[in-house]
Write a protein that holds these residues in place. Structure first.
Motif, mmCIF file in Angstrom:
data_model
loop_
_atom_site.group_PDB
_atom_site.id
_atom_site.type_symbol
_atom_site.label_atom_id
_atom_site.label_comp_id
_atom_site.label_asym_id
_atom_site.label_seq_id
_atom_site.Cartn_x
_atom_site.Cartn_y
_atom_site.Cartn_z
ATOM 1 N N LYS A 239 0.860 -1.174 0.000
ATOM 2 C CA LYS A 239 0.000 0.000 0.000
ATOM 3 C C LYS A 239 0.903 1.233 0.000
ATOM 4 C CE LYS A 239 -3.648 -2.606 0.359
ATOM 5 N NZ LYS A 239 -4.554 -2.805 -0.803
ATOM 6 N N LEU A 240 1.191 1.730 -1.188
ATOM 7 C CA LEU A 240 2.134 2.830 -1.338
ATOM 8 C C LEU A 240 1.431 4.101 -1.793
ATOM 9 C CD1 LEU A 240 4.849 0.815 -3.315
ATOM 10 C CD2 LEU A 240 4.781 1.220 -0.840
ATOM 11 N N GLN A 241 2.087 5.219 -1.575
ATOM 12 C CA GLN A 241 1.579 6.503 -2.055
ATOM 13 C C GLN A 241 2.277 6.833 -3.365
ATOM 14 O OE1 GLN A 241 -0.847 8.548 -0.780
ATOM 15 N NE2 GLN A 241 -0.559 9.757 -2.640
ATOM 16 N N PRO A 242 1.569 6.807 -4.501
ATOM 17 C CA PRO A 242 2.211 7.097 -5.789
ATOM 18 C C PRO A 242 2.983 8.412 -5.760
ATOM 19 C CG PRO A 242 -0.009 6.278 -6.140
ATOM 20 C CD PRO A 242 0.133 6.497 -4.664
ATOM 21 N N GLY A 243 4.210 8.354 -6.264
ATOM 22 C CA GLY A 243 5.067 9.533 -6.273
ATOM 23 C C GLY A 243 5.973 9.640 -5.069
ATOM 24 N N ALA A 244 5.725 8.845 -4.029
ATOM 25 C CA ALA A 244 6.546 8.902 -2.818
ATOM 26 C C ALA A 244 7.925 8.304 -3.087
ATOM 27 C CB ALA A 244 5.867 8.156 -1.682
ATOM 28 N N ARG A 245 8.928 8.784 -2.345
ATOM 29 C CA ARG A 245 10.285 8.258 -2.447
ATOM 30 C C ARG A 245 10.552 7.328 -1.270
ATOM 31 N NH1 ARG A 245 12.120 9.006 -7.398
ATOM 32 N NH2 ARG A 245 14.081 8.261 -6.516
ATOM 33 N N LEU A 246 11.189 6.190 -1.544
ATOM 34 C CA LEU A 246 11.486 5.188 -0.525
ATOM 35 C C LEU A 246 12.986 4.909 -0.522
ATOM 36 C CD1 LEU A 246 8.646 2.673 -1.465
ATOM 37 C CD2 LEU A 246 8.539 4.471 0.262
ATOM 38 N N GLN A 247 13.562 4.787 0.658
ATOM 39 C CA GLN A 247 14.976 4.443 0.786
ATOM 40 C C GLN A 247 15.093 2.943 1.069
ATOM 41 O OE1 GLN A 247 17.294 6.725 0.000
ATOM 42 N NE2 GLN A 247 15.494 8.027 -0.377
ATOM 43 N N LEU A 248 15.752 2.224 0.172
ATOM 44 C CA LEU A 248 15.863 0.775 0.252
ATOM 45 C C LEU A 248 17.314 0.339 0.183
ATOM 46 C CD1 LEU A 248 13.132 0.034 -2.455
ATOM 47 C CD2 LEU A 248 12.762 0.304 -0.001
ATOM 48 N N GLN A 249 17.518 -0.969 0.367
ATOM 49 C CA GLN A 249 18.843 -1.561 0.212
ATOM 50 C C GLN A 249 18.756 -2.772 -0.702
ATOM 51 O OE1 GLN A 249 20.245 -2.321 4.251
ATOM 52 N NE2 GLN A 249 21.545 -0.494 4.148
ATOM 53 N N LEU A 250 19.743 -2.906 -1.586
ATOM 54 C CA LEU A 250 19.866 -4.071 -2.445
ATOM 55 C C LEU A 250 21.141 -4.811 -2.049
ATOM 56 C CD1 LEU A 250 19.008 -2.530 -5.943
ATOM 57 C CD2 LEU A 250 17.461 -3.680 -4.353
ATOM 58 N N ILE A 251 21.036 -6.132 -1.869
ATOM 59 C CA ILE A 251 22.187 -6.939 -1.472
ATOM 60 C C ILE A 251 22.351 -8.060 -2.502
ATOM 61 C CG2 ILE A 251 23.222 -8.369 0.323
ATOM 62 C CD1 ILE A 251 21.424 -6.936 2.342
ATOM 63 N N GLU B 76 11.031 5.098 -6.373
ATOM 64 C CA GLU B 76 9.812 5.893 -6.514
ATOM 65 C C GLU B 76 8.617 4.963 -6.602
ATOM 66 O OE1 GLU B 76 7.539 8.924 -9.631
ATOM 67 O OE2 GLU B 76 9.552 8.173 -10.076
ATOM 68 N N ALA B 77 7.595 5.272 -5.858
ATOM 69 C CA ALA B 77 6.353 4.504 -5.951
ATOM 70 C C ALA B 77 5.617 4.925 -7.216
ATOM 71 C CB ALA B 77 5.487 4.749 -4.719
ATOM 72 N N LYS B 78 5.578 4.026 -8.213
ATOM 73 C CA LYS B 78 4.921 4.343 -9.470
ATOM 74 C C LYS B 78 3.408 4.165 -9.360
ATOM 75 C CE LYS B 78 7.212 4.939 -12.812
ATOM 76 N NZ LYS B 78 7.823 6.139 -13.400
ATOM 77 N N THR B 79 2.985 3.169 -8.563
ATOM 78 C CA THR B 79 1.566 2.927 -8.295
ATOM 79 C C THR B 79 1.448 2.581 -6.815
ATOM 80 O OG1 THR B 79 1.595 0.541 -8.700
ATOM 81 C CG2 THR B 79 1.318 1.974 -10.622
ATOM 82 N N THR B 80 0.266 2.175 -6.381
ATOM 83 C CA THR B 80 0.080 1.809 -4.981
ATOM 84 C C THR B 80 0.812 0.524 -4.605
ATOM 85 O OG1 THR B 80 -1.969 0.647 -5.547
ATOM 86 C CG2 THR B 80 -2.158 2.952 -4.839
ATOM 87 N N ASN B 81 1.203 -0.274 -5.600
ATOM 88 C CA ASN B 81 1.880 -1.539 -5.263
ATOM 89 C C ASN B 81 3.124 -1.795 -6.113
ATOM 90 O OD1 ASN B 81 0.837 -2.350 -7.744
ATOM 91 N ND2 ASN B 81 -0.898 -3.408 -6.818
ATOM 92 N N MET B 82 3.700 -0.738 -6.689
ATOM 93 C CA MET B 82 4.893 -0.925 -7.511
ATOM 94 C C MET B 82 5.906 0.179 -7.259
ATOM 95 S SD MET B 82 5.325 -0.740 -11.627
ATOM 96 C CE MET B 82 6.957 -0.791 -12.362
ATOM 97 N N ILE B 83 7.197 -0.199 -7.184
ATOM 98 C CA ILE B 83 8.283 0.760 -7.030
ATOM 99 C C ILE B 83 9.255 0.613 -8.187
ATOM 100 C CG2 ILE B 83 8.129 0.848 -4.502
ATOM 101 C CD1 ILE B 83 10.530 -1.052 -4.386
ATOM 102 N N ALA B 84 9.959 1.682 -8.515
ATOM 103 C CA ALA B 84 10.952 1.667 -9.588
ATOM 104 C C ALA B 84 12.237 2.305 -9.088
ATOM 105 C CB ALA B 84 10.433 2.407 -10.815
ATOM 106 N N ILE B 85 13.363 1.699 -9.454
ATOM 107 C CA ILE B 85 14.684 2.157 -9.032
ATOM 108 C C ILE B 85 15.509 2.455 -10.272
ATOM 109 C CG2 ILE B 85 16.801 1.541 -7.795
ATOM 110 C CD1 ILE B 85 15.029 -0.540 -6.255
ATOM 111 N N THR B 86 16.068 3.667 -10.355
ATOM 112 C CA THR B 86 16.950 4.012 -11.461
ATOM 113 C C THR B 86 18.295 3.341 -11.254
ATOM 114 O OG1 THR B 86 15.863 6.154 -11.736
ATOM 115 C CG2 THR B 86 18.058 5.905 -12.696
ATOM 116 N N MET B 87 18.813 2.714 -12.315
ATOM 117 C CA MET B 87 20.129 2.077 -12.254
ATOM 118 C C MET B 87 21.094 2.844 -13.151
ATOM 119 S SD MET B 87 19.527 -2.061 -12.072
ATOM 120 C CE MET B 87 18.804 -2.276 -13.701
#
Length: 308
Positions: free
Chosen positions: A79-91, A103-114
């Motif tokens: 349950k995300l807020q579209p447009g919100a920024r999230l700080q994550l970790q990738l291992i 970035e939350a693209k939709t309520t249930n999807m995030i996108a990370i620029t590589m």
């Protein structure tokens, strides 16, 4: 299936319009997808693929027409807020955590620029498994066939530049119409630029009044006096011209011919200074005519009034 296609379409450059597709088909291992076009212009926008995992998450990867990479994750329970920024970790392969912003693209999807130079793409391509850490949640993904999938995405992008998809008139109108937030931001920026220009103009006229004052009593033409004073106050003149150009670009909402605008702005500044020279000379002559013959001339040097 429709939801999956929409998600693939959304996995494009940040801020891009919804896309149409897929055109063609990419199938590499457990990854599948295709090419997509911009819903506003009909032009090719990106290639994207996805893979599903037992933990209920789908992983997405895309490369845009200008070769920018994105990595995405979606889960129906998020349950995300579209447009919100999230700080994550990738291992990758239990190595050192890599902090990323998503970035939350939709309520249930995030996108990370590589970024191409970050090493993230290399780790994604050659890694065996990936852990996504978000707050107290951890998701693990086997990186199956990524070594073959990423080159396939690049090849899809290279071969899809000619694709043209349908144009959605409603999307085109929405893209052309500035949002309320954009309009407010433009209004605030314009107010700041106008205030700045006024301050710069006052400073410039004060400088020109100081430098051009000694020439008021000469027989030089007003334009000659103005140009000479402007040479000594070049920094202020250039700043006023630049602020005029920025205001023009903001008001037209598109790039302008800066050289042409600069010539017009410089002429406008010159016209203002010439008018001020003429006004100051007239005031000086009036003061002289009003003086009594016995009144000493005073010895103070004339100056161009800085008021406009």
């Amino acid at each position: 299936m429709r939801g999956l296609l929409v998600t693939l379409a959304l996995l494009s450059a940040p801020g891009a319009a919804l896309a149409a597709g897929p055109y063609g088909k990419i199938v590499v291992g457990n990854w599948s997808g295709g090419a997509f076009t911009n819903d506003t212009t009909g032009a090719f926008s990106h290639c994207a693929v996805n893979a599903s995992y037992k933990n209920g998450t789908r992983m997405f990867t895309s490369v845009t027409s200008d070769l920018k990479w994105l990595l995405g994750f979606a889960h129906q329970r998020w349950k995300l807020q579209p447009g919100a920024r999230l700080q994550l970790q990738l291992i990758f392969d239990r190595g050192a955590p890599i902090s990323v912003s998503a970035e939350a693209k939709t309520t249930n999807m995030i996108a990370i620029t590589m970024p191409n130079e970050s090493g993230l793409i290399t780790a994604f391509r050659h890694g065996h498994f990936l852990e996504l850490v978000a707050n107290d949640q951890r998701f693990t993904f086997a990186l199956t066939s990524t070594r073959e999938m990423l080159p396939a995405l690049v090849e899809c992008t290279r071969q899809s530049g000619h694709i043209r998809g349908p144009v959605n008139p409603a999307a085109a109108r929405d893209a052309a119409r500035p949002s309320e937030a954009d309009s407010q931001a433009r209004a605030e920026k314009k107010a700041v630029l106008e205030k700045t220009r006024t301050l710069i103009r006052t400073k410039m006229m004060t400088c020109i009044g100081r430098e051009g004052g000694p020439m008021l009593a000469t027989d030089e033409k007003a334009e000659v006096v103005a140009k000479a004073a402007m040479i000594f106050c070049k920094a202020d003149v250039d700043a006023l011209v630049q602020s005029t150009i920025e205001l023009g670009e903001l008001e037209t909402a598109r790039p302008v011919d800066r050289n042409a605008v600069r010539r017009v702005a410089e002429q406008q500044v010159l016209d203002v200074v010439v008018a001020q020279v003429v006004k100051s000379r007239g005031e000086m002559l009036n003061r002289r005519n009003q003086q009594q013959p016995s009144t000493p001339s005073g010895g103070g040097r004339p100056a161009i009034s800085p008021t406009l």
